[in-house]
Design a protein around this motif. Structure first.
Motif, mmCIF file in Angstrom:
data_model
loop_
_atom_site.group_PDB
_atom_site.id
_atom_site.type_symbol
_atom_site.label_atom_id
_atom_site.label_comp_id
_atom_site.label_asym_id
_atom_site.label_seq_id
_atom_site.Cartn_x
_atom_site.Cartn_y
_atom_site.Cartn_z
ATOM 1 N N THR A 41 -23.451 16.265 31.146
ATOM 2 C CA THR A 41 -24.873 16.527 30.932
ATOM 3 C C THR A 41 -25.690 15.259 31.159
ATOM 4 O OG1 THR A 41 -24.364 18.281 29.350
ATOM 5 C CG2 THR A 41 -26.591 17.377 29.279
ATOM 6 N N LEU A 62 -25.914 14.699 34.874
ATOM 7 C CA LEU A 62 -26.812 15.662 35.518
ATOM 8 C C LEU A 62 -28.280 15.396 35.191
ATOM 9 C CD1 LEU A 62 -24.661 18.868 35.002
ATOM 10 C CD2 LEU A 62 -25.102 17.688 37.177
ATOM 11 N N GLU A 63 -28.530 14.814 34.037
ATOM 12 C CA GLU A 63 -29.905 14.486 33.648
ATOM 13 C C GLU A 63 -30.333 13.114 34.151
ATOM 14 O OE1 GLU A 63 -29.911 15.182 29.414
ATOM 15 O OE2 GLU A 63 -30.097 17.356 29.709
ATOM 16 N N LYS A 66 -24.138 11.943 43.516
ATOM 17 C CA LYS A 66 -25.365 12.735 43.604
ATOM 18 C C LYS A 66 -25.459 13.461 44.943
ATOM 19 C CE LYS A 66 -27.920 9.229 42.185
ATOM 20 N NZ LYS A 66 -29.085 8.382 41.877
ATOM 21 N N LYS A 96 -26.190 17.458 45.391
ATOM 22 C CA LYS A 96 -27.580 17.719 45.770
ATOM 23 C C LYS A 96 -27.779 19.031 46.531
ATOM 24 C CE LYS A 96 -31.662 15.645 47.774
ATOM 25 N NZ LYS A 96 -32.270 14.456 48.334
ATOM 26 N N GLY A 101 -28.555 22.394 44.615
ATOM 27 C CA GLY A 101 -29.803 22.637 43.893
ATOM 28 C C GLY A 101 -29.721 22.205 42.440
ATOM 29 N N ALA A 102 -30.604 22.740 41.637
ATOM 30 C CA ALA A 102 -30.677 22.376 40.217
ATOM 31 C C ALA A 102 -29.496 22.972 39.455
ATOM 32 C CB ALA A 102 -31.988 22.877 39.617
ATOM 33 N N TRP A 103 -29.042 22.219 38.477
ATOM 34 C CA TRP A 103 -27.916 22.730 37.692
ATOM 35 C C TRP A 103 -28.413 23.758 36.687
ATOM 36 C CZ3 TRP A 103 -26.140 21.703 32.500
ATOM 37 C CH2 TRP A 103 -26.952 20.875 31.749
ATOM 38 N N GLN A 104 -27.553 24.735 36.436
ATOM 39 C CA GLN A 104 -27.898 25.842 35.561
ATOM 40 C C GLN A 104 -27.150 25.794 34.229
ATOM 41 O OE1 GLN A 104 -30.283 28.227 36.780
ATOM 42 N NE2 GLN A 104 -30.438 26.547 38.242
ATOM 43 N N PHE A 120 -24.661 25.760 39.648
ATOM 44 C CA PHE A 120 -25.933 25.307 40.191
ATOM 45 C C PHE A 120 -26.636 26.491 40.828
ATOM 46 C CE2 PHE A 120 -23.338 21.588 39.840
ATOM 47 C CZ PHE A 120 -24.201 20.535 39.593
ATOM 48 N N GLU A 121 -27.857 26.297 41.302
ATOM 49 C CA GLU A 121 -28.612 27.374 41.936
ATOM 50 C C GLU A 121 -27.869 27.979 43.126
ATOM 51 O OE1 GLU A 121 -33.280 26.195 41.414
ATOM 52 O OE2 GLU A 121 -32.087 25.026 42.857
#
Length: 131
Positions: A41, A44-45, A72, A76, A79-82, A108-109
């Motif tokens: 986490t 990812l942040e 990264k 990349k 997309g954004a992690w879910q 991820f997306e």
């Protein structure tokens, strides 16, 4: 650097497949799960200094900005992690050292990636891999 990460990951898998995967009594499975969730986490942040602080001296030296940039680049395109959807904990014995290993699946997306976090008996991070 990307090749080095892939080679290290492949070696870790090879060693894991040839050794006992029972978690050593030196570890608490719940603690490793929590710490691995935190590590992934934090990565990812984008809080990389916090991630470095979780590791031993070798980990801090290896987790350079270049290594982070390569990791990264791997995630990349997804997309954004879910969410983190799976966490598996097992042991790894190498050179008379019992390691704790956490394998996490992150959605991820546009797909998913696997993260591996390797711990020393003091429950400090000594390896962090993204596939």
């Amino acid at each position: 650097m990307k090749k080095i990460l892939w080679i290290a990951c492949a070696l870790l898998l090879l060693v894991a497949c040839t050794n006992d995967t029972k978690l050593s009594d030196a570890y608490d499975e719940h603690t490793l799960e929590e710490k691995s969730l935190d590590a992934v986490t934090i990565f990812l942040e984008g809080e990389y200094e916090k991630l470095r602080a979780m590791g031993d001296d070798n980990f801090k030296k290896a987790l350079t900005d270049e290594a982070l940039d390569e990791a990264k680049k791997v995630i990349k395109p997804a997309g954004a992690w879910q969410a983190i959807t799976e966490v598996n904990i097992f042991g790894l014995k190498k050179d008379d050292t019992d390691y704790g290993v956490a394998v996490l699946k992150v959605e991820f997306e546009k797909g998913s990636h696997v993260f591996k976090v390797v711990f020393l008996p003091e429950s400090v991070v000594t390896g962090f891999f993204v596939k």
